[in-house]
Design an enzyme around this catalytic site. Structure first.
Site, PDB file in Angstrom:
ATOM      1  N   ASP A 161       0.847  -1.188   0.000  1.00 50.97           N
ATOM      2  CA  ASP A 161       0.000   0.000   0.000  1.00 50.97           C
ATOM      3  C   ASP A 161       0.887   1.243   0.000  1.00 50.97           C
ATOM      4  OD1 ASP A 161      -2.588   1.357   0.285  1.00 50.97           O
ATOM      5  OD2 ASP A 161      -1.810   1.940   2.234  1.00 50.97           O
ATOM      6  N   THR A 192      -2.423   6.709  -4.231  1.00 56.22           N
ATOM      7  CA  THR A 192      -1.153   7.220  -3.693  1.00 56.22           C
ATOM      8  C   THR A 192       0.005   6.854  -4.608  1.00 56.22           C
ATOM      9  OG1 THR A 192      -2.068   6.793  -1.507  1.00 56.22           O
ATOM     10  CG2 THR A 192       0.250   7.336  -1.621  1.00 56.22           C
ATOM     11  N   THR A 193       0.116   5.578  -4.949  1.00 53.59           N
ATOM     12  CA  THR A 193       1.216   5.124  -5.804  1.00 53.59           C
ATOM     13  C   THR A 193       1.125   5.764  -7.174  1.00 53.59           C
ATOM     14  OG1 THR A 193       1.200   3.014  -4.610  1.00 53.59           O
ATOM     15  CG2 THR A 193       2.384   3.092  -6.699  1.00 53.59           C
ATOM     16  N   ASP A 210      -9.308   0.507   1.777  1.00 48.15           N
ATOM     17  CA  ASP A 210      -9.323   1.038   0.411  1.00 48.15           C
ATOM     18  C   ASP A 210     -10.573   0.585  -0.332  1.00 48.15           C
ATOM     19  OD1 ASP A 210      -6.960   2.299   0.878  1.00 48.15           O
ATOM     20  OD2 ASP A 210      -5.707   0.908  -0.245  1.00 48.15           O
TER      21      ASP A 210
END
Length: 551
Positions: free
Chosen positions: A58, A91-92, A412
């Site tokens: 994550d 985020t990534t 998520d």
């Protein structure tokens, strides 16, 4: 030079050195996180200072736990974490998109282009991409009965990027049903009404949804029932303890002596203690009389063999527990405040602060209440409730690493379903949107831009391809072959994404691969802004009051 005059101890990076420091920091952070992207992404192991280990893929967890010292990388990490706080995912993707924008910019800057021209091109491309996203998104009708299949597809897409396929598919139904359970018409969805309870027990596939509550404590009386059906629930915040403060006031003795036993030095003190104890017992018997009256009234009205459960936020002392146990009432004390709020939402009824005017309308209902003992831990399950607006996802796993991964994935997944209901739209996934947006920018938008800003639009368009490229790279595929195949299909008018198993183009609509509209929109909004600010930095000055060199 002027800064040297003002502060001779300041450390300065000028122009190209500052720019390349920013570019290298963005590329470095991108290289760390890009291997986590997608269902085929790898896992990072974080080792703490005390030797504690955390396994995760994550991006949000990684950026929060990693010790980042480079100021540029810290700025990018904060942007990506804010992305997760706002939209719950991406985020990534945000980090690798910013890194790719900086990488494409480096090539142009090395050829002599001024950063300001690139930034102007980025702004044009960002506005055009947001407009294209509005046309590209797939509307979803979310009325009183949302389309569960669409929600399951969105949840499955999110969960498969965090967990292995079979477990992700099992958790999909759990996540969707949990969000629909707490959803109320015309009200915002409050995900705090979904309790995530973990239990180190059995296997990860034993994770399940409890449409009710799981309390992390049990009863404190050996003779109290451990299982009851058809239960009326009294949720209260009433002290059922012997009030030591009254006794101390009446006897004027130190608190240590009150706790230890009854001490008196004359007849007056003894009479005062006896009177205080009688008053306290009168209060307790009054409380139990009201509870018993409500129980009898409910049973007479319903005519069934019902049970009674008291869940109290304050304490219940042993004599009171004994009275309740003899009456066949299950009693739990010291319940957490958040559980008290969820109990009312799950079971119905009202939370009462006094039992003087107790009526059957104050009571909730649950079909089953039972206690589960695991080692030294006790858990109380409240299940089979009517019209629940609060629920519990009971996460099970053989070890802490598995539980932590499932918990991050479930969070998520919950936010992905919530976003879909609120956005009433989804976006085709598997890299389909990025390739389509790139073709739109190059084939249509670039022709309307005059001057060198075209190169900024082109750099932005090429940076969008980092998502399908990274997906292909993480799956062990040839990135050039994949991108050429995807571009060719889009040029022929086919909206396709990447099949990570075979490397062939697929139709995301037919495969049920969807991303959140709000997540994509946030990535496109925030990524170019941070990249533009970093490109326009021409001097880095380390001259803070706490950073000066010793003279």
């Amino acid at each position: 030079m002027s800064l040297r005059v003002l502060n001779p101890n300041a450390e300065v990076l000028n122009k190209s050195a500052a720019l390349h420091m920013n570019i290298n920091a963005a590329k470095g952070l991108q290289d760390v996180l890009k291997t986590n992207l997608g269902p085929k992404g790898t896992i990072k192991m974080l080792v703490g200072g005390a030797g504690d280990i955390k396994l995760t893929k994550d991006g949000n967890t990684l950026l929060k736990e990693m010790q980042i010292q480079n100021p540029t990388a810290i700025m990018i990490a904060r942007t990506a974490v804010a992305q997760d706080d706002i939209s719950g995912d991406g985020t990534t993707s945000t980090v690798i998109f910013i890194g790719e924008l900086m990488k494409q910019s480096e090539r142009c800057i090395d050829e002599g282009m001024h950063p300001r021209v690139l930034v102007d091109g980025f702004e044009i491309a960002k506005r055009a991409t947001l407009q294209f996203l509005e046309k590209f998104k797939t509307p979803v009708v979310m009325g009183d009965e949302p389309d569960k299949e669409i929600l399951k597809m969105v949840a499955r897409t999110t969960l498969r990027t965090k967990l292995y396929e079979s477990l992700a598919d099992q958790l999909t139904d759990i996540v969707v049903n949990a969000v629909l359970c707490i959803r109320k018409p015309e009200e915002a969805i409050d995900l705090f009404m979904v309790e995530l309870m973990h239990m180190r027990h059995k296997f990860d596939v034993d994770t399940r949804l409890v449409e009710g509550l799981v309390l992390d404590h049990g009863s404190r009386h050996p003779d109290m029932k451990r299982r009851a059906e058809n239960c009326y629930i009294l949720t209260c915040n009433v002290s059922l303890e012997y009030e030591k403060s009254i006794l101390k006031l009446m006897t004027l003795l130190p608190a240590s002596e009150v706790n230890a036993g009854f001490f008196y030095s004359n007849a007056e003190q003894r009479e005062a203690m006896v009177a205080a104890e009688r008053r306290q017992h009168a209060v307790l018997y009054s409380v139990f009389g009201n509870i018993k009256y409500a129980l009898d009234h409910v049973q007479v009205c319903s005519g069934n063999d019902n049970n009674f459960v008291v869940i109290n936020q304050k304490g219940i002392d042993p004599p009171s527990l004994d009275l309740l146990a003899r009456a066949g009432i299950i009693a739990l004390r010291r319940a957490k405040r958040r559980n008290m709020e969820r109990l009312v939402l799950a079971c119905g009824g009202e939370a009462v602060n006094s039992v003087d005017d107790l009526t059957p309308g104050c009571l909730g209902w649950a079909g089953l209440v039972y206690e589960h003992v695991l080692g030294e831990e006790k858990y109380t399950f409240v299940e089979n409730v009517k019209n629940p607006h609060s629920c519990t996802i009971l996460i099970k796993g053989p070890n802490d690493h598995t539980i932590a991964q499932i918990k991050d994935a479930v969070r998520d997944g919950l936010r992905a379903v919530k976003n879909t209901i609120e956005d009433e739209a989804v976006v085709l996934g598997a890299g389909a949107f990025e390739v389509a947006a790139r073709q739109y920018l190059v084939n249509e938008v670039k022709k309307t831009v005059e001057g060198r800003a075209q190169l900024g639009v082109e750099a932005f368009a090429d940076a969008l391809l980092v998502v399908p490229k990274t997906l292909a790279e993480n799956a062990g595929l040839d990135t050039q072959d994949v991108i050429i195949a995807l571009k060719g299909e889009h040029d022929r008018g086919n909206i396709v994404g990447l099949n990570q198993h075979s490397g062939d183009p697929i139709d995301p609509l037919m495969e049920g691969i969807f991303d959140n509209y709000s997540v994509k929109r946030q990535i496109i909004n925030s990524g170019p802004v941070i990249a533009s600010q970093l490109l326009l930095v021409d001097e880095v000055i380390r001259a803070g009051r706490n950073m000066r060199k010793p003279t």
